[in-house]
Design a protein around this motif. Structure first.
Motif, mmCIF file in Angstrom:
data_model
loop_
_atom_site.group_PDB
_atom_site.id
_atom_site.type_symbol
_atom_site.label_atom_id
_atom_site.label_comp_id
_atom_site.label_asym_id
_atom_site.label_seq_id
_atom_site.Cartn_x
_atom_site.Cartn_y
_atom_site.Cartn_z
ATOM 1 N N ALA A 1 -15.798 1.838 -2.639
ATOM 2 C CA ALA A 1 -14.399 1.868 -3.331
ATOM 3 C C ALA A 1 -13.508 2.393 -2.370
ATOM 4 N N GLN A 2 -12.220 1.882 -2.362
ATOM 5 C CA GLN A 2 -11.260 2.391 -1.614
ATOM 6 C C GLN A 2 -9.950 2.432 -2.583
ATOM 7 N N VAL A 3 -9.555 4.097 -2.462
ATOM 8 C CA VAL A 3 -8.359 3.981 -3.679
ATOM 9 C C VAL A 3 -6.976 3.825 -3.019
ATOM 10 N N TYR A 4 -6.032 2.976 -3.919
ATOM 11 C CA TYR A 4 -4.633 2.900 -3.767
ATOM 12 C C TYR A 4 -3.970 3.695 -4.738
ATOM 13 N N ALA B 1 -7.254 3.108 0.653
ATOM 14 C CA ALA B 1 -7.011 1.926 1.130
ATOM 15 C C ALA B 1 -6.314 2.002 2.393
ATOM 16 N N ALA B 2 -6.269 0.736 3.356
ATOM 17 C CA ALA B 2 -5.486 0.837 4.354
ATOM 18 C C ALA B 2 -4.168 0.910 4.081
ATOM 19 N N ALA B 3 -3.500 0.172 2.968
ATOM 20 C CA ALA B 3 -2.146 0.604 2.497
ATOM 21 C C ALA B 3 -2.220 1.790 1.276
ATOM 22 N N ARG B 4 -1.841 2.907 1.724
ATOM 23 C CA ARG B 4 -2.398 3.888 0.878
ATOM 24 C C ARG B 4 -1.707 4.048 -0.534
ATOM 25 N N GLY B 5 -0.668 3.273 -0.752
ATOM 26 C CA GLY B 5 -0.087 3.264 -2.075
ATOM 27 C C GLY B 5 1.334 3.179 -1.923
ATOM 28 N N MET B 6 2.180 3.144 -3.341
ATOM 29 C CA MET B 6 3.797 3.242 -3.418
ATOM 30 C C MET B 6 3.932 4.271 -4.679
ATOM 31 N N ALA B 7 5.072 4.498 -4.447
ATOM 32 C CA ALA B 7 5.490 5.668 -5.557
ATOM 33 C C ALA B 7 6.725 5.212 -6.096
ATOM 34 N N PHE B 8 7.147 5.491 -7.567
ATOM 35 C CA PHE B 8 8.493 5.300 -8.079
ATOM 36 C C PHE B 8 8.587 6.684 -9.022
ATOM 37 N N ASP B 9 9.748 7.193 -9.074
ATOM 38 C CA ASP B 9 10.123 8.209 -9.727
ATOM 39 C C ASP B 9 10.441 7.893 -11.371
ATOM 40 N N ALA B 10 10.834 8.785 -12.079
ATOM 41 C CA ALA B 10 10.970 8.403 -13.828
ATOM 42 C C ALA B 10 12.183 7.573 -13.961
ATOM 43 N N GLU B 11 13.044 7.404 -13.091
ATOM 44 C CA GLU B 11 14.193 6.638 -13.414
ATOM 45 C C GLU B 11 13.746 5.120 -12.795
#
Length: 617
Positions: A383-386, A288-298
């Motif tokens: 389909a575009q993947v985020y 996707a144009a905005a590729r994604g976001m991430a969070f750690d285990a905390e």
């Protein structure tokens, strides 16, 4: 603690049962006196929690005589009997656990004659065809061997005779996975898991452990007594049954004819599909144009959309082979990878188990999200993947729970869904689940939360913070369609509360797993929220780097439903989540159970749902 829904043969899971679907070996024929009134139990948190004080570390009991555990066993048995007499437990899976506990404790007392009564009670509560036929049979044969003082040759012959008489179509998957588990049983794995996990938990709690852990110690000690001298005989007996059916006709494929692909030149629009999971190799997909976001285990923001392997990166080729080998072993396939897996498991020493288990957990997390994404976009060039990445921990030590941590995780859920909305995501797949029992276990490990009943309430309180945040975030995104995997515990999501599988919202649907023939898998969780099913058994899809592997789990079933939703949206962009859910449900087919009546499996039919939406294929 958040658990991806992929099934593997874990190094830390040392053959929890001696038969497919059975509990740990053993039962007692004690008659339970009925009471006039029993308290009705419809949720796991209504059952009591207890703990026991050990006299030595759990790993020390593995080398101690069985008599060293008998005092603990007698107290456990009295409490199990009291619960069965005092509670009207309205959950078959939980009752099977109770009957399995009685089985284990009877074996500890040497009451082998009592075994069949309890295994039969547990088996009668099985709802899946394979387990209803095969669960508890090996336990019964081992008890019979003890009573009659028979040798391994007798056991091998009886294993072959009993299982050969069962309908192959119903029991083949159970027998294959049972053989795979027993064949890779290694006492060193038990000792290593105890030393690295249970011993640490016992030390944290001043040798006080929850009853479930004490029962696990007894079960593991009995396995060490029963399994090594009989392992070869059991495997040989099962292998004879597999060989005799090697030319059997494969199950009819109900799944593949239902699927469809969108041609690249079709009149369709791009659709953004989010994979809320352990990380995605976006190089394999259209991002996707905005590729994604991430969070750690905390619950803190992170940068990596694909989980880094860190110092394990040089071992990735070997770990990839071991993952494939574990799945081949589960399917009773004799491949180079399964042979390597068996050799690795057989050669492990106790002091290597912790490192190996964490390596395998890390590798599982590394492949999981990408494999799920591959299923979700199969046959959909639009389909575009985020990547909605959660960098869950691969360490064997659970996190220390607290209210600030729960609030941070809750905030990460809200932020993730806000990111989906901003990126124009239309479909979200969630192949993960957890519940308050995982919180209880983590609190117990670190000796937090007070006495067992207080700990249960603290776990519920912390879990509720995260559960409510997730529910509110999903409900606050009515324009997005969310798909959840049911879970792999073969239990009821009504009795054991889980998220996201247990949530009921107009824009969310929960999927269970079947195989290609439409048969419910032995592992798939069920319940009123599990309203559809899809193929989740040995599903082929890419892993990071592009190599393809066959993996199983409700993790693999859920993205099949997300795949359908994304295809419908690509071809009919105006559909709302409520309309999507209705089309999927209207297109699904309620398959008959063993008695020919409408059963639990509600198998989606992508072609029929597309036709109902007015799509010409």
């Amino acid at each position: 603690m958040k658990k991806p829904l992929m099934t593997t043969l874990s190094a830390g899971l040392v053959l929890a049962s001696l038969a497919a679907g059975a509990q740990t070996p053993g039962p007692a024929a004690t008659q339970l006196a009925p009471q006039a009134e029993r308290q009705v139990v419809t949720r796991a948190d209504q059952l009591p929690r207890r703990s026991r004080t050990l006299e030595q570390l759990p790993s020390d009991y593995l080398a101690a005589p069985l008599s060293a555990l008998q005092a603990l066993g007698a107290k456990l048995e009295a409490d199990v009997q009291a619960d069965l007499a005092g509670y009207d437990i309205r959950d078959a899976a939980t009752l099977r656990e109770y009957y399995g506990a009685m089985a284990t404790l009877a074996q500890l007392r040497g009451d082998w004659a009592a075994v069949p009564a309890w295994t039969a009670k547990a088996r009668a509560l099985q709802e899946k065809a394979g387990a209803r036929l095969s669960s508890g049979v090996l336990t019964e044969l081992l008890a019979q061997q003890k009573l009659q003082r028979q040798d391994s040759a007798w056991l091998r012959a009886e294993v072959q005779r009993r299982f050969a008489a069962m309908p192959w179509a119903d029991v083949q998957d159970n027998l294959k996975s049972t053989k795979g588990g027993i064949e890779t049983y290694n006492p060193e794995l038990v000792r290593g898991a105890f030393k690295s996990q249970l011993d640490a938990m016992a030390k944290n709690g001043n040798l006080v452990l929850p009853d479930q852990m004490v029962l696990a110690i007894i079960g593991a000690r009995l396995q060490l007594e029963l399994l090594p001298p009989n392992q070869a005989a059991i495997v040989a007996g099962l292998q004879a049954v597999l060989d005799a059916n090697s030319q059997a006709q494969a199950k009819a494929d109900l799944w593949t004819p239902r699927t469809f692909a969108i041609p690249a030149d079709a009149k369709a629009q791009p659709v953004v599909l989010a994979v809320w999971d352990s990380g995605v190799d976006l190089n394999l997909f259209k991002p996707a144009a905005a590729r994604g976001m991430a969070f750690d285990a905390e619950g803190q923001p992170a940068k990596d959309l694909l989980r880094p392997l860190g110092e394990a990166a040089p071992r990735w080729p070997q770990l990839r082979s071991l993952i494939k080998g574990s799945m081949d072993q589960r399917a009773a396939l004799d491949t180079p990878d399964s042979r390597q897996f068996r050799g690795t498991m057989a050669g492990l020493k106790a002091d290597q188990v912790k490192g190996f288990s964490e390596d395998m957990a890390l590798a599982g997390l590394y492949v999981h999200g990408t494999h799920v994404a591959g299923i979700a976009v199969e046959g959909n060039p639009f389909a575009q993947v985020y990547a909605g990445t959660m960098l869950w921990s691969a360490e064997s030590v659970p996190p220390k729970l607290s209210e600030p941590r729960a609030q941070a995780v809750a905030a990460s859920y809200r932020a993730m869904v806000a990111g989906f909305k901003q990126a124009g995501v239309r479909v979200v797949n969630m192949s993960w689940r957890y519940g308050p029992t995982a919180y209880e276990a983590a609190l117990a490990y670190h000796n937090l939360g007070g006495a067992p009943e207080a700990r249960k309430q603290e776990a519920l309180r912390l879990f509720k913070i995260e559960r409510d945040a997730l529910r509110e975030a999903i409900a606050g995104a009515p324009e997005i369609f969310f798909v959840a995997g049911a879970g792999n515990e073969d239990n009821s999501a009504d009795f054991q509360e889980y998220i996201p599988a247990g949530l009921e919202l107009p824009n969310l649907i929960t999927a269970g797993a079947v195989d290609h023939s439409g048969s419910e898998t032995s592992f798939s969780t069920f319940g009123k929220t599990v309203v559809v099913h899809a193929n989740g058994f040995e599903v082929d899809s890419p892993v990071p780097g592009g190599e393809r592997l066959k993996l199983s789990g409700t993790s693999m079933a859920s993205p099949q439903v997300a795949n359908l939703a994304a295809k419908l949206l690509a071809l009919k962009p105006a559909l709302t989540p409520v309309q999507l859910k209705a089309l999927i449900l209207q297109g699904a087919e309620r398959l008959p159970d063993a008695e020919g009546k409408p059963g639990r499996v509600n198998l989606i039919n992508p072609r029929k749902s597309a036709a109902l939406a007015g799509i010409q294929l």
